[in-house]
Design a protein around this motif. Sequence first.
Motif, PDB file in Angstrom:
ATOM      1  N   ARG A  64       0.836  -1.206   0.000  1.00 34.14           N
ATOM      2  CA  ARG A  64       0.000   0.000   0.000  1.00 34.14           C
ATOM      3  C   ARG A  64       0.871   1.255   0.000  1.00 34.14           C
ATOM      4  N   ALA A  65       1.983   1.196   0.701  1.00 34.50           N
ATOM      5  CA  ALA A  65       2.885   2.349   0.749  1.00 34.50           C
ATOM      6  C   ALA A  65       3.477   2.637  -0.631  1.00 34.50           C
ATOM      7  N   TYR A  66       3.919   1.607  -1.325  1.00 33.35           N
ATOM      8  CA  TYR A  66       4.514   1.823  -2.646  1.00 33.35           C
ATOM      9  C   TYR A  66       3.449   2.192  -3.684  1.00 33.35           C
ATOM     10  N   ARG A  67       2.268   1.632  -3.550  1.00 38.87           N
ATOM     11  CA  ARG A  67       1.189   2.011  -4.467  1.00 38.87           C
ATOM     12  C   ARG A  67       0.738   3.449  -4.228  1.00 38.87           C
ATOM     13  N   TRP A  68       0.832   3.913  -2.983  1.00 38.66           N
ATOM     14  CA  TRP A  68       0.540   5.320  -2.713  1.00 38.66           C
ATOM     15  C   TRP A  68       1.504   6.217  -3.488  1.00 38.66           C
ATOM     16  N   LEU A  69       2.767   5.838  -3.506  1.00 36.06           N
ATOM     17  CA  LEU A  69       3.732   6.605  -4.293  1.00 36.06           C
ATOM     18  C   LEU A  69       3.381   6.571  -5.779  1.00 36.06           C
ATOM     19  N   ALA A  70       3.049   5.390  -6.273  1.00 34.08           N
ATOM     20  CA  ALA A  70       2.698   5.280  -7.696  1.00 34.08           C
ATOM     21  C   ALA A  70       1.494   6.155  -8.026  1.00 34.08           C
ATOM     22  N   ASN A  71       0.529   6.218  -7.129  1.00 32.27           N
ATOM     23  CA  ASN A  71      -0.696   6.967  -7.383  1.00 32.27           C
ATOM     24  C   ASN A  71      -0.522   8.474  -7.258  1.00 32.27           C
ATOM     25  N   THR A  72       0.520   8.912  -6.572  1.00 32.92           N
ATOM     26  CA  THR A  72       0.734  10.348  -6.392  1.00 32.92           C
ATOM     27  C   THR A  72       1.857  10.890  -7.278  1.00 32.92           C
ATOM     28  N   GLN A  73       2.492  10.036  -8.057  1.00 29.87           N
ATOM     29  CA  GLN A  73       3.589  10.488  -8.917  1.00 29.87           C
ATOM     30  C   GLN A  73       3.106  11.529  -9.932  1.00 29.87           C
ATOM     31  N   LEU A  74       3.897  12.554 -10.132  1.00 23.33           N
ATOM     32  CA  LEU A  74       3.583  13.592 -11.108  1.00 23.33           C
ATOM     33  C   LEU A  74       3.931  13.119 -12.518  1.00 23.33           C
ATOM     34  N   GLU A  75       3.430  13.836 -13.500  1.00 21.70           N
ATOM     35  CA  GLU A  75       3.616  13.417 -14.891  1.00 21.70           C
ATOM     36  C   GLU A  75       5.081  13.348 -15.297  1.00 21.70           C
ATOM     37  N   ASP A  76       5.910  14.199 -14.711  1.00 17.63           N
ATOM     38  CA  ASP A  76       7.332  14.197 -15.091  1.00 17.63           C
ATOM     39  C   ASP A  76       8.138  13.141 -14.344  1.00 17.63           C
ATOM     40  N   GLY A  77       7.455  12.312 -13.526  1.00 12.51           N
ATOM     41  CA  GLY A  77       8.140  11.229 -12.816  1.00 12.51           C
ATOM     42  C   GLY A  77       8.557  11.567 -11.401  1.00 12.51           C
ATOM     43  N   SER A  78       8.281  12.782 -10.949  1.00  9.56           N
ATOM     44  CA  SER A  78       8.747  13.222  -9.638  1.00  9.56           C
ATOM     45  C   SER A  78       7.624  13.216  -8.610  1.00  9.56           C
ATOM     46  N   TRP A  79       8.005  13.584  -7.398  1.00  9.24           N
ATOM     47  CA  TRP A  79       7.055  13.858  -6.315  1.00  9.24           C
ATOM     48  C   TRP A  79       7.445  15.183  -5.675  1.00  9.24           C
ATOM     49  N   TRP A  80       6.462  15.861  -5.105  1.00 13.10           N
ATOM     50  CA  TRP A  80       6.783  17.033  -4.309  1.00 13.10           C
ATOM     51  C   TRP A  80       7.543  16.591  -3.072  1.00 13.10           C
ATOM     52  N   ARG A  81       8.278  17.498  -2.500  1.00 16.98           N
ATOM     53  CA  ARG A  81       9.114  17.152  -1.349  1.00 16.98           C
ATOM     54  C   ARG A  81       8.298  16.819  -0.114  1.00 16.98           C
ATOM     55  N   CYS A  82       7.018  17.204  -0.096  1.00 24.60           N
ATOM     56  CA  CYS A  82       6.269  17.118   1.140  1.00 24.60           C
ATOM     57  C   CYS A  82       4.785  16.927   0.851  1.00 24.60           C
TER      58      CYS A  82
END
Length: 359
Positions: A64-82
């Motif tokens: 669930r933790a890794y899928r949360w990352l997959a679901n919140t990833q931005l279009e350019d492949g990144s995530w916000w810092r916070c």
Amino acid sequence: MNSIFLTPGNFPQEFLRPTVEFLLLSQTQEGEIPWFEGGHSDPWDHTEAAMGLALAGELSAARRAYRWLANTQLEDGSWWRCYREGKPHEPDRRESNYVAYMATGVWHYYLLTADREFLQELFPTIDRAMAFVLSLQSEHGDIDWAVDADGSPKGDALVTGCSSIYKSMECALHIAAVLDTPRPHWQAGRALLGDALRARPDRFDRTWASKSRYAMDWFYPVLTGVIEGDAAVARINDRWHEFVQPGLGCRCEVQEPWVTVAESCELVLALMAVGDQRRAALVFSWLLQWRADDGAWWTGYQFADKVLWPDEKPTWTAGAVLLAADALTGFSGASRLFLDVVPFGAAPAGHLARTSAQP
């Protein structure tokens, strides 16, 4: 119980179970793992906590933790810092080592489970993340530490951040090898980054004061496999007395009377990487005093004022404790993740021989 020495084959499952329960209680239903209840999360520390959950056999929570990352990833492949409650919090920048670290977590999960289907599910996320990270690499090999909200690179590189990326790229390459999806440009980028870290100090801390006062700049190149062998041993020994406070742990900064649990655990991993089991076990034994009654671990201790500071028990610190205990005892199939640099394409069967995780 005033001390604890962990030796091969002696993982303290009962002692650390409250730490695992603390992580489970901290995770949201959606999978996000904030620093503490009501706090924010970030992609790097979220991943560190997820690794602790996977190591403890809480595979559903880790997925669930890794899928949360997959679901919140931005279009350019990144995530916000916070993030806070699943939403970007103060979205002012995106940090390259935060983006890369998911690959380390997912590879760790595979070493525990041999779950190829989960690798396949998350590979597109990792592929996009690596593309973002490598887009910030200079011709000299260093990788910019972050971009602004509008995507403009910050214009400098960090030794610790780039060392973390170096390990994450290794893990991403192992994932690609298992899935028979070659990414030669990742390997080339990693090699160039390693060269920069080892031979181009001028490419780091160009626009601010040197970060060498921080312990992570000291041991992260060893922890992540940038520097190995005799050179790694010499690097650890060279500044040992600057950063290590006997009986307490590892200082965060050389000039501050403050030891932190997470950095002490990462130093344990670096010591294990150079084969120094004795000092690794000793440093870990000092940390028991910073464990709270609920199984969580305090951030650190300010030994001039003799106070726990700050008044926080972060999830990522709990994750770091679990990873250090695993490395010291050789308990799981992922126990050598930070201790070895495995040739790409080599089957990790030896790593899978013993695992604490159950599907």
